[in-house]
Design an enzyme around this catalytic site. Structure first.
Site, PDB file in Angstrom:
ATOM      1  N   HIS A   1      -9.449  -5.012  11.117  1.00 18.02           N
ATOM      2  CA  HIS A   1     -10.112  -4.864   9.818  1.00 18.02           C
ATOM      3  C   HIS A   1     -11.506  -4.268   9.959  1.00 18.02           C
ATOM      4  O   HIS A   1     -12.312  -4.391   9.029  1.00 18.02           O
ATOM      5  CB  HIS A   1     -10.218  -6.216   9.107  1.00 18.02           C
ATOM      6  CG  HIS A   1      -8.906  -6.761   8.643  1.00 18.02           C
ATOM      7  ND1 HIS A   1      -8.795  -7.958   7.977  1.00 18.02           N
ATOM      8  CD2 HIS A   1      -7.651  -6.266   8.736  1.00 18.02           C
ATOM      9  CE1 HIS A   1      -7.523  -8.190   7.686  1.00 18.02           C
ATOM     10  NE2 HIS A   1      -6.802  -7.170   8.142  1.00 18.02           N
TER      11      HIS A   1
ATOM     12  N   GLU B   1       0.812  -1.218   0.000  1.00 17.81           N
ATOM     13  CA  GLU B   1       0.000   0.000   0.000  1.00 17.81           C
ATOM     14  C   GLU B   1       0.847   1.269   0.000  1.00 17.81           C
ATOM     15  O   GLU B   1       0.532   2.232  -0.713  1.00 17.81           O
ATOM     16  CB  GLU B   1      -0.947  -0.001   1.208  1.00 17.81           C
ATOM     17  CG  GLU B   1      -2.160  -0.893   1.071  1.00 17.81           C
ATOM     18  CD  GLU B   1      -1.856  -2.355   1.351  1.00 17.81           C
ATOM     19  OE1 GLU B   1      -2.734  -3.206   1.102  1.00 17.81           O
ATOM     20  OE2 GLU B   1      -0.731  -2.640   1.821  1.00 17.81           O
TER      21      GLU B   1
END
Length: 369
Positions: A166, A97
């Site tokens: 998450h 990322e």
């Protein structure tokens, strides 16, 4: 859990218990009202169609991220894009990322219009330096000489059974940063119109989707199906008009608010529901105008209560419309804890109906009265 309404709403005899009970009901999405509805469309298809049309209209637009190409997106949002536009504009990246977000920001510096997809916004923390320090601040630090037309998009907030790392909502995180625009769609029209606006915008936009909404179908108007359709950034939508209490919500929580308003209407309580759509900039005029009409405010979000979006809305109303309030402002939010993995604890950590909790709240209200 923060946000349990424990006071009786003033003057009209509106029970705070009733409001909280219906705001935290089971995960059933409300009936939706749209003008001149022509067809049904899922949020997934709305996002996909917006990507197709904007990439077709502007060759500078490209998308990059993990599995956006060959796999057509982890949630199939980028379905069909690789076949149509090729690997130079639909770029599969490694699981890096920080790397591909930095590449995207650099591409935006040079006039391209990247769409960076995070498989979940929790992974954006790996790239937050590029988002905050490179994308958000460059226009200011260059005295307006550098525009950064980039979109960071992906699922945000709690899903189901994916644990603390998450399940976070980043609306308040990115909403606190000057230089960013932060959008959170609810319906298919929201998703389609706001994503188009984000791609066309000259500034960096954080686009917070919701995994549990991808498969939900909503009516869409004929206007929304036009390729020129675009929603204004910074403008909320009054989903349901009312006169007794204002409810603000965004993303998935709008459905809960509409369901609550529908049930409360059967008791003679008229609730106005505002779909925020835009977290930054926040549509303060619409919120304050509604509160000045209803004289009460309940904010709803699934994120943490401290420094949350609801807290900012409360501050705005206290600053601008305090003399119009007939009752204290109330917040409904997620629990102030990391998201548990166990299903029973997870249910306790996000706004939803729990009968024992409601009974306890009712007893407390009766004792307080």
């Amino acid at each position: 859990m923060s946000g349990i309404i424990g006071r009786r709403m003033a003057n009209r005899g509106i029970s705070a218990f009733n409001m909280n009970q219906f705001m935290l009901r089971s995960r059933v999405f409300a009936s939706r009202k749209f003008s001149s509805a022509a067809k049904e469309m899922t949020v997934r298809d709305a996002l996909n169609s917006a990507l197709h049309e904007e990439m077709s209209a502007d060759p500078k637009v490209f998308i990059m991220g993990e599995e956006v190409g060959e796999y057509q997106g982890a949630y199939k949002i980028s379905k069909g894009l690789l076949d149509k536009y090729g690997p130079e504009r639909v770029i599969d990246t490694p699981i890096t990322e920080a790397g591909f977000t930095g590449i995207g920001v650099g591409a935006a510096y040079y006039g391209l219009k990247p769409i960076v997809e995070f498989m979940t916004f929790n992974f954006s923390m790996q790239a937050i330096d590029h988002i905050i320090n490179s994308a958000a601040k460059s226009n200011y630090m260059s005295a307006g000489q550098i525009s950064v037309p980039i979109v960071f998009r992906g699922p945000n907030g709690a899903a189901a059974g994916v644990g603390a790392q998450h399940s976070q909502c980043y609306a308040a995180w990115y909403g606190a940063c000057p230089g960013l625009k932060v959008l959170a769609p609810y319906s298919s029209e929201d998703a389609r119109g706001l994503l188009k606006a984000a791609i066309r915008d000259p500034d960096p936009v954080v686009f917070l989707e919701n995994e549990l909404l991808y498969g939900e179908s909503f009516p869409v108007s004929a206007e929304a199906l036009d390729s020129s359709f675009c929603l204004p950034i910074g403008k909320s939508k009054i989903e349901r008009e009312g006169k007794d209490v204002t409810i603000t919500a965004f993303s998935k929580m709008v459905g809960y608010a509409l369901k609550a308003a529908e049930i409360l209407a059967k008791e003679g309580i008229s609730a106005e529901v505002i779909n925020l759509r835009s977290i930054r900039p926040l549509d303060r005029p619409t919120i304050n105008a509604s509160v000045r009409k209803t004289n009460r405010l309940v904010t709803v979000e699934e994120g943490f209560p401290q420094h949350g979006v609801g807290a900012e809305i409360c501050a705005s109303v206290v600053e601008d419309s305090f003399e119009y309030l007939d009752a204290p402002v109330e917040r409904i939010s997620g629990a102030d804890v990391p998201m548990p993995y166990a299903a029973n604890l997870e249910r306790m950590a996000v706004p939803q109906h729990r009968e024992k909790k409601m009974e306890k709240s009712l007893r407390q209200i009766i004792l307080r009265d």
